[in-house]
Design a protein around this motif. Structure first.
Motif, mmCIF file in Angstrom:
data_model
loop_
_atom_site.group_PDB
_atom_site.id
_atom_site.type_symbol
_atom_site.label_atom_id
_atom_site.label_comp_id
_atom_site.label_asym_id
_atom_site.label_seq_id
_atom_site.Cartn_x
_atom_site.Cartn_y
_atom_site.Cartn_z
ATOM 1 N N ASN A 110 0.858 -1.192 0.000
ATOM 2 C CA ASN A 110 0.000 0.000 0.000
ATOM 3 C C ASN A 110 0.892 1.240 0.000
ATOM 4 O O ASN A 110 2.114 1.133 0.150
ATOM 5 N N GLY A 111 0.278 2.405 -0.145
ATOM 6 C CA GLY A 111 1.045 3.648 -0.221
ATOM 7 C C GLY A 111 1.707 4.028 1.089
ATOM 8 O O GLY A 111 2.785 4.640 1.099
ATOM 9 N N THR A 112 1.076 3.679 2.206
ATOM 10 C CA THR A 112 1.650 4.003 3.511
ATOM 11 C C THR A 112 2.954 3.229 3.714
ATOM 12 O O THR A 112 3.966 3.784 4.159
ATOM 13 N N LEU A 163 5.738 4.708 1.690
ATOM 14 C CA LEU A 163 6.376 5.848 2.362
ATOM 15 C C LEU A 163 7.387 5.377 3.401
ATOM 16 O O LEU A 163 8.531 5.845 3.432
ATOM 17 N N THR A 185 -2.166 17.329 4.750
ATOM 18 C CA THR A 185 -2.032 16.129 3.925
ATOM 19 C C THR A 185 -2.863 15.038 4.570
ATOM 20 O O THR A 185 -3.411 15.212 5.666
ATOM 21 N N PHE A 186 -2.960 13.896 3.900
ATOM 22 C CA PHE A 186 -3.554 12.724 4.535
ATOM 23 C C PHE A 186 -2.636 12.276 5.666
ATOM 24 O O PHE A 186 -1.410 12.298 5.543
ATOM 25 N N THR A 191 0.936 10.305 5.601
ATOM 26 C CA THR A 191 2.237 10.894 5.269
ATOM 27 C C THR A 191 3.098 11.008 6.526
ATOM 28 O O THR A 191 4.250 10.564 6.550
ATOM 29 N N VAL A 221 4.416 16.558 -0.496
ATOM 30 C CA VAL A 221 3.200 15.851 -0.917
ATOM 31 C C VAL A 221 2.614 16.575 -2.126
ATOM 32 O O VAL A 221 2.414 17.793 -2.089
ATOM 33 N N ASP A 255 5.701 12.180 -1.842
ATOM 34 C CA ASP A 255 4.438 11.471 -1.633
ATOM 35 C C ASP A 255 3.577 11.768 -2.865
ATOM 36 O O ASP A 255 2.925 12.809 -2.958
ATOM 37 N N ALA A 271 1.088 9.880 -3.935
ATOM 38 C CA ALA A 271 -0.116 9.036 -3.852
ATOM 39 C C ALA A 271 -1.296 9.639 -4.612
ATOM 40 O O ALA A 271 -2.118 8.909 -5.175
ATOM 41 N N GLN A 272 -1.388 10.971 -4.636
ATOM 42 C CA GLN A 272 -2.548 11.615 -5.266
ATOM 43 C C GLN A 272 -2.215 12.175 -6.653
ATOM 44 O O GLN A 272 -3.039 12.877 -7.228
ATOM 45 N N SER A 309 0.438 5.287 -4.359
ATOM 46 C CA SER A 309 -0.631 4.454 -3.806
ATOM 47 C C SER A 309 -1.591 4.056 -4.916
ATOM 48 O O SER A 309 -1.900 4.870 -5.790
ATOM 49 N N PHE A 336 -4.598 2.702 -3.955
ATOM 50 C CA PHE A 336 -5.899 2.640 -3.282
ATOM 51 C C PHE A 336 -6.971 2.918 -4.335
ATOM 52 O O PHE A 336 -6.768 3.753 -5.221
ATOM 53 N N GLY A 371 -2.649 -1.373 -2.699
ATOM 54 C CA GLY A 371 -1.401 -1.559 -3.448
ATOM 55 C C GLY A 371 -0.610 -0.275 -3.374
ATOM 56 O O GLY A 371 -1.165 0.800 -3.124
HETATM 57 C C1 LIG Z 1 -3.727 7.602 -0.082
HETATM 58 C C2 LIG Z 1 -2.577 8.373 0.457
HETATM 59 C C3 LIG Z 1 -1.539 7.760 1.174
HETATM 60 C C4 LIG Z 1 -1.577 6.337 1.623
HETATM 61 O O1 LIG Z 1 -1.810 5.396 0.648
HETATM 62 P P1 LIG Z 1 -2.510 4.008 1.053
HETATM 63 O O2 LIG Z 1 -2.339 3.187 -0.177
HETATM 64 O O3 LIG Z 1 -3.930 4.297 1.378
HETATM 65 O O4 LIG Z 1 -1.754 3.450 2.210
HETATM 66 C C5 LIG Z 1 -0.458 8.531 1.555
HETATM 67 N N1 LIG Z 1 -0.396 9.849 1.281
HETATM 68 C C6 LIG Z 1 -1.380 10.477 0.624
HETATM 69 C C7 LIG Z 1 -1.250 11.931 0.332
HETATM 70 C C8 LIG Z 1 -2.508 9.766 0.200
HETATM 71 O O5 LIG Z 1 -3.495 10.419 -0.425
#
Ligand SMILES: *Cc1c(COP(=O)(O)O)cnc(C)c1O
Length: 362
Positions: free
Chosen positions: A57-59, A62, A83-84, A87, A129, A151, A153-154, A175, A177, A188
């Protein structure tokens, strides 16, 4: 007319996706293996990096990315507070200390100016981010001379000066997600880097810190991308640029339709190709706007109203136990409002959102 916040394009890909799922089910290879290796190569080529390492996963991407860059327990990592949560959580999870910096409320991203006051002798890395699909100014962070983990992810597919988010720093976390611009059918993530040693270290850490399953050289993770998600992502990756182009067309339609008379539109730096993971506008009374839209069946949402530096779990990391003064973060947190966005949003739906924002606005 009901308008969802996320208008995804997955439905049209389902026949091909389910075909590939059946093939993976019959293959007997479910974790890593040839399907994951093929996706790692394809994503590396797409991003323009030397290596991609698929993880759970994205976490985890990181956390593993930070450790692969050499961040150790006790080190400081500068992160934006807007941020989410994941991070900053990933920094704390590896025993390092998140040091919160401010963001520019126009772009929702950190800048070299907001990072600089947070840098000290203990700083080991900066974690910009690319929030909401915008791209943080990684090139200008370079002059601070510290390792950079993006980061991303987005921001799958976004670019800065023609280079992809994920290829701008020393390494990046992505990420997959399901709601992300490149989303799988479950969890993933991936680490992207052009540094062979960083990639090798990430590969080691994702599999319990062992190369050969005999000798364990690191306390690592069980965090691998699985073949099912990789197969799905291999179907969707070639669609990503087209989907992002349609997201940009929706953003252009909002602007051309006069939305700026009712909300502050997202601000896109000239060098950035934004991918609008979220279409985050700003408004002085976002809750009233959200309620007005909801009454017409339109979904809108405020993000990260309580920024990360004010989350209870991270209080122990605050200098002198007090939240730092981050005015840009507070403004972004209080005023943002994500309006419907997605490759499948129709012109009529865009017009409906604009009309609803106009109703009762002064
Ligand atoms: C979604 C997200 C993550 C984490 O990703 P996961 O796959 O949900 O663990 C980390 N940072 C940001 C900015 C995200 O939007």
């Amino acid at each position: 007319m009901p308008v969802p916040l996320f208008a995804s394009s997955l439905a049209a890909q389902m026949p091909r996706v389910t075909e590939r799922l059946a093939e993976v089910a019959a293959s007997g290879r479910y974790i890593l293996g040839p399907e994951v290796e093929a996706f790692e190569r394809e994503l590396a080529a797409y991003l323009g990096v030397g290596h991609v390492v698929g993880v759970g996963n994205g976490t985890d991407a990181l956390a593993i990315g930070l450790r692969a860059l050499g961040v150790e327990p006790g080190d400081e990592v500068v992160v934006p507070s807007f941020t989410f949560y994941a991070t900053a959580e990933a920094v704390a999870a590896i025993g390092a200390r998140p040091v919160f910096c401010d963001v520019d409320p126009e772009t929702f991203c950190l800048t070299a100016e907001t990072v600089e006051p947070a840098v000290g002798v203990g700083t080991r890395a900066i974690l910009p981010v690319h929030l909401f699909g915008n791209v943080a100014p990684v090139a200008e962070l370079r002059r601070l001379g510290l390792p950079i983990l993006e980061d991303a992810a987005q921001a799958a597919g976004a670019t800065l000066d023609g280079r992809r988010a994920g290829a701008l720093g020393d390494a990046a976390a992505l990420s997959f997600f399901p709601s992300k611009n490149l989303g799988a059918l479950g969890d993933g993530g991936a680490i992207a880097t052009s540094d062979r040693e960083v990639a090798e270290r990430a590969r080691l850490l994702r599999s319990h810190g062992s190369r050969d399953k005999l000798t364990y050289t690191d306390v690592g993770y069980n965090s691998r991308l699985d073949a099912i998600q990789a197969a799905v992502l291999r179907v969707l990756l070639p669609k990503l640029d087209g989907w992002n182009a349609r997201r940009r067309r929706v953003a252009a339609a909002y602007a051309e339709g006069g939305l700026a008379e009712h909300v502050t539109l997202p601000s896109v730096p000239a060098a950035v190709d934004h991918v609008y993971h979220l279409y985050a506008a700003r408004h002085c009374d976002p809750q009233a706007l959200i309620a007005r839209l909801a009454a017409r069946g339109i979904e809108a949402r405020g993000y990260y109203r309580v920024p990360v530096h004010r989350q209870p779990a991270l209080a122990p990391y605050l200098p002198a136990g007090r939240p730092p003064h981050l005015p840009g973060t507070e403004e972004a947190a209080a005023t943002n409002v994500a309006l419907p966005m997605g490759p499948e949003l129709s012109d009529d739906q865009v017009a409906e959102v604009i009309a609803a924002c106009a109703s009762g606005s002064t």
